[in-house]
Scaffold this active site. Sequence first.
Site, PDB file in Angstrom:
ATOM      1  N   SER A 579       0.842  -1.190   0.000  1.00  0.00           N
ATOM      2  CA  SER A 579       0.000   0.000   0.000  1.00  0.00           C
ATOM      3  C   SER A 579       0.886   1.253   0.000  1.00  0.00           C
ATOM      4  O   SER A 579       1.682   1.436  -0.911  1.00  0.00           O
ATOM      5  CB  SER A 579      -0.952  -0.024   1.195  1.00  0.00           C
ATOM      6  OG  SER A 579      -1.954   0.955   1.077  1.00  0.00           O
ATOM      7  N   ASP A 667      -9.121  -5.732  -4.770  1.00  0.00           N
ATOM      8  CA  ASP A 667      -8.711  -4.599  -3.936  1.00  0.00           C
ATOM      9  C   ASP A 667      -9.562  -3.372  -4.259  1.00  0.00           C
ATOM     10  O   ASP A 667      -9.571  -2.891  -5.384  1.00  0.00           O
ATOM     11  CB  ASP A 667      -7.235  -4.303  -4.195  1.00  0.00           C
ATOM     12  CG  ASP A 667      -6.648  -3.293  -3.220  1.00  0.00           C
ATOM     13  OD1 ASP A 667      -7.422  -2.649  -2.489  1.00  0.00           O
ATOM     14  OD2 ASP A 667      -5.417  -3.156  -3.191  1.00  0.00           O
ATOM     15  N   HIS A 699      -7.064  -5.953  -0.567  1.00  0.00           N
ATOM     16  CA  HIS A 699      -5.936  -5.051  -0.346  1.00  0.00           C
ATOM     17  C   HIS A 699      -4.874  -5.658   0.564  1.00  0.00           C
ATOM     18  O   HIS A 699      -3.674  -5.477   0.328  1.00  0.00           O
ATOM     19  CB  HIS A 699      -6.443  -3.739   0.245  1.00  0.00           C
ATOM     20  CG  HIS A 699      -5.395  -2.684   0.354  1.00  0.00           C
ATOM     21  ND1 HIS A 699      -4.703  -2.208  -0.743  1.00  0.00           N
ATOM     22  CD2 HIS A 699      -4.900  -2.002   1.436  1.00  0.00           C
ATOM     23  CE1 HIS A 699      -3.836  -1.289  -0.360  1.00  0.00           C
ATOM     24  NE2 HIS A 699      -3.935  -1.142   0.956  1.00  0.00           N
TER      25      HIS A 699
END
Length: 725
Positions: A579, A667, A699
């Site tokens: 991320s 995601d 995610h």
Amino acid sequence: MTSEPGAVSAVFGQYGQRPVPVAVSAGAEEPATQGTRYINLLTEWSQTEESRGERLRYTRQYSLLCDRRTVLRTLPPGHCCPVQGELLSAQSASGSLKAVVREASSKGPGRQFLEVWSRTGMTKSIDLTALNQHGKVYEDAQFGSLAWSSCESRVLYVAERRRAKAESLPVLQPTPANGSEGAGPSGMEEQAGREDRSVYREDWGEGLTSKSLPVLCVADVHKGSVSVLQGVPEQVSPGQALWAPGDSGVVFVGWWHEPFRLGLRFCSNRRSAVFCVDLEGNCECLSSDSSAVSSPRLSPDGRSLVYLQGRVFGPHAQCLQLQLFDWQIRRSSLLLDVVSRPTPGQFAGVYDPLLPRRCWAEDSRRLVFSSPSRSRKEVFVVEVGSQRVTRLSDSSEFGSWKLLSIERDLMVVSCSSPSCPPFLRVGFLPPAGGEAGVAWLDLDDPRPVPDLEWRVLDVTLPPEEENAQYAGLDCDAVLAKPQGRRGSGRVPLVVFIHGGPHSQFGAEWNVSSAALVAVGFAVLMVNYRGSTGFGQDSILSLAGHMGRQDVKDVQRSVMTLLQSDATLDPGRVGVMGGSHGGFLACHLIGQYPDFYRACAARNPVINFATLLGTSDIIDWRYSALGLQYSFDRLPTPDALTTMLEQSPITHAAQIKAPVLLMLGGKDKRVSPHQGLELYRALKSRGSSVRLLWFAEDGHSLSRGDTQADCFLNVALWFLQHLCAL
């Protein structure tokens, strides 16, 4: 150094299957002899089963012989008991009953039941699916709850609102102007109460895609009936529910879902308020209605309600206020304020938006919780009257202490460190004024992994890297490396960067880091400015400086380490993260192309501008730039240009390091097309890049089989590109 794929997988399997405690509850006390008593603790654990790629859950019971405020000894724990199909469970106040929401397939897939258990077996089973009063029960940490009434005859929980059977509407033919045809009920009227299955239905984003319109439900365990509470304001979605004093109503958090929903998971900045609705449908707002709140917790005497409160929008994770609502005078007051900049050794504030379900002392005057202080997690107690905060833990040996529950003043904590998986420790909270003298007792023997040493590295920033608005901030990092390698050649280094960006790497057990050390790498886990546990100023300092300030912090941490540790090889450094951590990893290999030799990124943010319309948290695209967000805000050329300028994609042409990308096909936080954008940019330039696509994962890439696959590929990637030099 281990390099054979089977051996690498075995290392991760060995470390990944270490169980982790996730919950604890206390049963009824049993008298012993001479003023002593037995307290039975039922603990719940999570464990990964590698061959099936599943995460298993089981319970384990401990019996503690105690006097009034001391654990004298523990009996050998009982056998582990697997938990199958159990979504939620809750003990009644007396400890004599246990409610369980279970999903079973014996009468059809996905059927849900509410069960009531006593010491002699199951006493009631309510088929919630057959009653058809609501949809699926919410089992998540964000909305979900399961609570007994004080009279132990009713159980409160949250579920999806019942929907009419979805059918596609027929194409309606226009009605003649003279009305000679179609005089009967119109097609639309015949479809009254039905939904068009093609109409878009909002959800609450990443990790909450099955959650849209929650309702509060009460089950009468004697009658076997379920009712849905009325009176919840139409503009909010209720969750985190508990009974009001005397079972007079229900206290809950309501999140505004108008004009549309934004992602809620990992976002403590969504507009919300604490409400109370009585059983007649009359609703009252107990808190500010222009803040973001969570975790209402009622004191044992029913006189006080605490909850956490923060700002709406801005950073998704932040330092929070602890508010105290007085039930008699119906007014809130500040118990703990935001800590802007803690001094060394000072309490650094509250950051976790979820307090333990049981966090009050028996005297209803003190509250116990855990919170990070820099890279260490500690347990604290705050006294309501004086607002005095006292630390109850000692993180010198174990860097992480997490309070699971306090049951009749018996605190149960999970302790761990980078070299030691979690284990349970218990201790009674001393009387007010003597809190520093807790006598802790281990329920399990700590089982540290061999040949791993760790330490916390404090990082001082040079003047040219200071933030002029927030001068004087620093950062730190947690180093884990093979033990005793001074005469065995220099060790390659993997720089591990957390996401968020407002989260942190604690000095706690991390399976991936420990397994990489076992393979032969040193791992540096960096807490750049903007990480939680360092005060609100540190968090606010990052807005408008992403891709620059955080990148410099990571690089400064790496250089500080290499200058102080001669056992590490500065010519063999790789970087990894997910991320925002992937965002920084890709920035680093573009801004320092001759320094990093390999990169592994999970669901990385590559281009802020193209992410704007595809993320469930579009507000963050503006907050990252230091701009104010509103629901009706439209992108402008200037904003999009700034987003692009702060993105790793602008450095793609300079990247030399081989890149491994791992993307989740489902995601909703960071679209997998972000990673694909970098993949195509690198492929077009003949750069070394490999992409793994996990079609059914989101995610966090959190499925058990996905985690094992990712680690194997990451470890082999670094072995190939760092150890073959």
